[in-house]
Design a protein around this motif. Structure first.
Motif, short mmCIF file in Angstrom:
data_model
loop_
_atom_site.label_atom_id
_atom_site.label_comp_id
_atom_site.label_asym_id
_atom_site.label_seq_id
_atom_site.Cartn_x
_atom_site.Cartn_y
_atom_site.Cartn_z
N LYS A 86 36.64 65.16 53.12
CA LYS A 86 36.09 65.00 54.43
C LYS A 86 37.29 64.52 55.32
CE LYS A 86 31.45 64.67 53.03
NZ LYS A 86 30.15 63.81 53.41
N PRO A 87 37.27 64.91 56.43
CA PRO A 87 38.44 64.25 57.27
C PRO A 87 38.07 62.55 57.34
CG PRO A 87 37.69 66.22 58.45
CD PRO A 87 36.82 66.13 57.16
N GLU A 88 36.80 62.08 57.27
CA GLU A 88 36.65 60.98 57.35
C GLU A 88 36.91 60.13 55.97
OE1 GLU A 88 34.48 63.07 57.88
OE2 GLU A 88 32.41 62.92 57.21
N ASP A 89 37.75 60.61 55.01
CA ASP A 89 38.20 60.12 53.82
C ASP A 89 39.59 59.85 54.05
OD1 ASP A 89 36.42 62.60 51.94
OD2 ASP A 89 36.01 60.33 52.22
N THR A 90 40.05 60.22 55.34
CA THR A 90 41.32 59.74 55.56
C THR A 90 41.67 58.18 55.69
OG1 THR A 90 41.80 61.94 56.94
CG2 THR A 90 43.18 60.10 57.44
N ALA A 91 42.66 57.89 55.13
CA ALA A 91 43.00 56.32 55.08
C ALA A 91 44.20 56.25 53.96
CB ALA A 91 41.71 55.57 54.52
N VAL A 92 44.56 54.95 53.98
CA VAL A 92 45.53 54.36 52.93
C VAL A 92 44.50 53.98 51.82
CG1 VAL A 92 47.36 52.78 52.37
CG2 VAL A 92 47.09 53.72 54.55
N TYR A 93 44.88 54.38 50.69
CA TYR A 93 44.21 53.94 49.35
C TYR A 93 44.63 53.07 48.58
CZ TYR A 93 40.43 57.67 50.23
OH TYR A 93 39.51 58.17 51.09
N TYR A 94 44.08 51.92 48.27
CA TYR A 94 44.70 50.71 47.33
C TYR A 94 44.29 50.67 46.25
CZ TYR A 94 46.70 49.48 51.97
OH TYR A 94 47.39 49.49 53.26
N CYS A 95 44.92 50.23 45.27
CA CYS A 95 44.45 50.12 43.84
C CYS A 95 44.32 48.69 43.62
CB CYS A 95 45.48 50.61 42.63
SG CYS A 95 44.81 50.25 41.12
N ASN A 96 43.24 48.09 42.85
CA ASN A 96 42.94 46.70 42.85
C ASN A 96 42.57 46.58 41.37
OD1 ASN A 96 40.17 44.91 42.54
ND2 ASN A 96 41.98 43.98 43.99
N ALA A 97 43.16 45.04 41.15
CA ALA A 97 42.87 44.77 39.79
C ALA A 97 42.57 43.21 39.86
CB ALA A 97 43.88 44.78 38.85
N ASP A 98 41.18 42.86 39.36
CA ASP A 98 40.78 41.54 39.16
C ASP A 98 40.70 41.24 37.70
OD1 ASP A 98 38.31 42.11 41.62
OD2 ASP A 98 40.21 41.41 41.66
N ARG A 99 41.42 39.91 37.60
CA ARG A 99 41.29 39.29 35.96
C ARG A 99 40.86 37.84 36.06
NH1 ARG A 99 46.41 37.43 32.52
NH2 ARG A 99 45.47 37.15 30.90
N TRP A 100 39.91 37.79 35.41
CA TRP A 100 39.33 36.52 35.47
C TRP A 100 39.82 35.51 34.37
CZ3 TRP A 100 36.06 33.90 38.95
CH2 TRP A 100 35.71 34.73 39.86
N VAL A 101 40.35 34.24 34.38
CA VAL A 101 40.98 33.53 33.41
C VAL A 101 40.09 32.20 33.32
CG1 VAL A 101 42.81 32.34 32.20
CG2 VAL A 101 43.17 34.48 33.30
N MET A 102 39.19 31.98 32.56
CA MET A 102 38.24 30.84 32.79
C MET A 102 37.33 30.98 33.97
SD MET A 102 38.63 29.14 29.90
CE MET A 102 38.15 27.50 29.93
N VAL A 103 37.70 29.99 34.99
CA VAL A 103 36.79 30.22 36.25
C VAL A 103 37.91 30.62 37.23
CG1 VAL A 103 35.12 28.67 35.36
CG2 VAL A 103 37.16 27.65 36.63
N THR A 104 38.79 31.01 37.18
CA THR A 104 39.82 31.32 37.91
C THR A 104 40.14 33.03 38.10
OG1 THR A 104 41.28 29.30 37.83
CG2 THR A 104 42.26 31.04 38.88
N LYS A 105 39.86 33.43 39.40
CA LYS A 105 40.21 34.75 39.65
C LYS A 105 41.41 35.11 40.02
CE LYS A 105 38.16 38.48 42.47
NZ LYS A 105 37.12 38.76 43.54
N TYR A 106 42.29 35.92 39.27
CA TYR A 106 43.58 36.57 39.95
C TYR A 106 43.09 38.01 40.37
CZ TYR A 106 45.37 32.60 37.32
OH TYR A 106 45.60 31.55 36.94
N GLU A 107 43.76 38.50 41.61
CA GLU A 107 43.46 39.55 42.22
C GLU A 107 44.90 40.11 42.56
OE1 GLU A 107 40.37 40.71 45.54
OE2 GLU A 107 41.94 39.35 46.31
N TYR A 108 44.88 41.32 42.29
CA TYR A 108 46.16 42.06 42.38
C TYR A 108 46.05 43.54 43.26
CZ TYR A 108 47.42 38.90 38.69
OH TYR A 108 47.50 37.77 37.59
N TRP A 109 47.12 43.83 44.00
CA TRP A 109 46.94 45.08 44.86
C TRP A 109 48.13 45.97 44.63
CZ3 TRP A 109 42.65 46.35 47.48
CH2 TRP A 109 41.65 45.09 47.65
N GLY A 110 47.93 47.21 44.83
CA GLY A 110 49.04 48.04 44.72
C GLY A 110 49.52 48.21 46.20
#
Length: 119
Positions: A86-110
């Motif tokens: 739909k036209p309302e789907d128009t946007a920049v689409y970003y990939c995201n990855a979340d990785r947890w190491v113990m209690v620390t969250k690492y976040e990555y983006w394309g």
């Protein structure tokens, strides 16, 4: 450090389909959650779909029944199949990855890929 590279965006007419791909530089088996977000002009970034390492998925209400997220662990790739666009789907689409190491969250983006749906 995980690098994410998206591809597959473009211009499509309303009702059409696109498939986005996100290739990770590391094994996605070590990533807890991967997802797709989007940001339209003048709006905040919003969640589109996520998939966990166990294959569980979650979608925004606005895309349920039209979009499908999937992952290919062997290719370190996550996909977003978008149908009935739909036209309302128009946007920049970003990939995201979340990785947890113990209690620390690492976040990555394309870097993002543009999706434009014409009416």
């Amino acid at each position: 450090q995980v690098q994410l590279v998206e591809s597959g965006g473009g211009l499509v007419q309303a009702g059409g389909s696109l498939r986005l791909s996100c290739v990770a530089s590391a094994s996605i088996l070590r990533i807890n959650t991967m997802g797709w977000y989007r940001q339209a002009p003048g709006k905040q970034r919003e969640l589109v779909a996520v998939i966990t390492s166990t294959g569980s998925t979650n979608y925004a209400d606005s895309v349920k029944g039209r979009f499908t997220i999937s992952r290919d662990n062997a290719k370190n790739t996550v996909y977003l199949q978008m149908n009935s666009l739909k036209p309302e789907d128009t946007a920049v689409y970003y990939c995201n990855a979340d990785r947890w190491v113990m209690v620390t969250k690492y976040e990555y983006w394309g870097q993002g890929t543009q999706v434009t749906v014409s009416s």
